[in-house]
Design a protein around this motif. Sequence first.
Motif, mmCIF file in Angstrom:
data_model
loop_
_atom_site.group_PDB
_atom_site.id
_atom_site.type_symbol
_atom_site.label_atom_id
_atom_site.label_comp_id
_atom_site.label_asym_id
_atom_site.label_seq_id
_atom_site.Cartn_x
_atom_site.Cartn_y
_atom_site.Cartn_z
ATOM 1 N N ASN A 195 21.043 -19.075 7.400
ATOM 2 C CA ASN A 195 21.453 -17.766 7.122
ATOM 3 C C ASN A 195 20.257 -16.921 7.420
ATOM 4 N N THR A 196 19.861 -16.254 8.610
ATOM 5 C CA THR A 196 18.891 -15.567 9.137
ATOM 6 C C THR A 196 18.582 -14.415 8.191
ATOM 7 N N GLY A 197 19.618 -13.532 7.887
ATOM 8 C CA GLY A 197 19.280 -12.467 7.271
ATOM 9 C C GLY A 197 18.705 -12.758 5.710
ATOM 10 N N TRP A 198 19.096 -13.812 4.893
ATOM 11 C CA TRP A 198 18.406 -14.306 3.935
ATOM 12 C C TRP A 198 16.950 -14.557 4.020
ATOM 13 N N LEU A 199 16.837 -15.495 5.204
ATOM 14 C CA LEU A 199 15.510 -15.735 5.544
ATOM 15 C C LEU A 199 14.527 -14.312 5.899
ATOM 16 N N LEU A 200 15.078 -13.309 6.387
ATOM 17 C CA LEU A 200 14.142 -12.348 6.672
ATOM 18 C C LEU A 200 14.132 -11.522 5.506
ATOM 19 N N SER A 201 15.028 -11.462 4.457
ATOM 20 C CA SER A 201 14.811 -10.691 3.153
ATOM 21 C C SER A 201 13.960 -11.754 2.421
ATOM 22 N N ASP A 245 7.347 -14.758 10.136
ATOM 23 C CA ASP A 245 6.391 -13.755 10.400
ATOM 24 C C ASP A 245 5.824 -13.713 11.933
ATOM 25 N N SER A 246 5.766 -14.891 12.492
ATOM 26 C CA SER A 246 5.101 -15.357 13.796
ATOM 27 C C SER A 246 6.397 -14.984 14.582
ATOM 28 N N ILE A 247 7.651 -15.249 14.498
ATOM 29 C CA ILE A 247 8.672 -14.855 15.271
ATOM 30 C C ILE A 247 8.747 -13.237 15.383
ATOM 31 N N ILE A 248 8.601 -12.590 14.196
ATOM 32 C CA ILE A 248 8.608 -10.996 14.295
ATOM 33 C C ILE A 248 7.483 -10.567 14.748
ATOM 34 N N ALA A 249 6.197 -11.070 14.850
ATOM 35 C CA ALA A 249 5.210 -10.706 15.772
ATOM 36 C C ALA A 249 5.484 -10.632 17.023
ATOM 37 N N LYS A 250 6.329 -11.823 17.758
ATOM 38 C CA LYS A 250 6.752 -12.257 18.967
ATOM 39 C C LYS A 250 7.720 -10.960 19.293
ATOM 40 N N ASN A 252 1.671 -11.203 10.189
ATOM 41 C CA ASN A 252 1.205 -10.838 11.770
ATOM 42 C C ASN A 252 2.091 -9.580 12.171
ATOM 43 N N GLY A 253 3.237 -9.668 11.906
ATOM 44 C CA GLY A 253 4.551 -9.061 12.595
ATOM 45 C C GLY A 253 4.082 -7.318 12.359
ATOM 46 N N PHE A 254 3.596 -6.910 11.082
ATOM 47 C CA PHE A 254 3.340 -5.454 11.056
ATOM 48 C C PHE A 254 2.277 -5.420 9.803
ATOM 49 N N GLY A 255 1.171 -6.232 10.017
ATOM 50 C CA GLY A 255 0.083 -6.185 8.865
ATOM 51 C C GLY A 255 -0.721 -4.918 8.863
ATOM 52 N N GLU A 256 -0.584 -3.924 9.921
ATOM 53 C CA GLU A 256 -1.206 -2.687 9.859
ATOM 54 C C GLU A 256 -0.339 -1.424 9.420
ATOM 55 N N SER A 257 0.820 -2.143 9.092
ATOM 56 C CA SER A 257 1.808 -1.069 8.659
ATOM 57 C C SER A 257 1.474 -0.372 7.227
ATOM 58 N N PRO A 258 1.662 1.052 7.142
ATOM 59 C CA PRO A 258 1.383 1.505 5.898
ATOM 60 C C PRO A 258 2.068 0.966 4.647
#
Length: 128
Positions: free
Chosen positions: A8-14, A59-64, A28-34
């Motif tokens: 369940n990808t939504g569950w994994l993302l949450s 996280d690495s997938i979101i960074a891609k 890695n995806g948004f480490g610089e985010s406020p």
Amino acid sequence: MGQIISNNTGWLLSQWAKWAKQGRCTPNGFGESPMFKELPEQEAKPNLLITDDEAMLIDSIIAKLKIRDREMAKALVLFYFSDGNASHVARVLSAQSEQKINRKRADVLVKAGTAWVDAVLFMGNIVK
């Protein structure tokens, strides 16, 4: 690494968002985010049902995705960090963009981003 514990990808993302909020590692995806800097230090830490390795994979997938489509990645991260609030995603994206982004567009960006993450997981033969 073994297989991810859920298909369940939504569950994994949450679960990834909860993991990232805990500050276990700089994402890695948004480490610089406020949004990472605004989290209160004394916030109750939820029990995670995802391992650090699984969270780092997500996280690495979101960074891609961020490299491929920055707006979609931003919408995905905002959505899961705001516990599924598409209106919040639309407001933040509109404030950071030259164009007005409505809730429907934000919802489409989140669904497309979730599908993209799901496809990467599936193509990597990671999902059961």
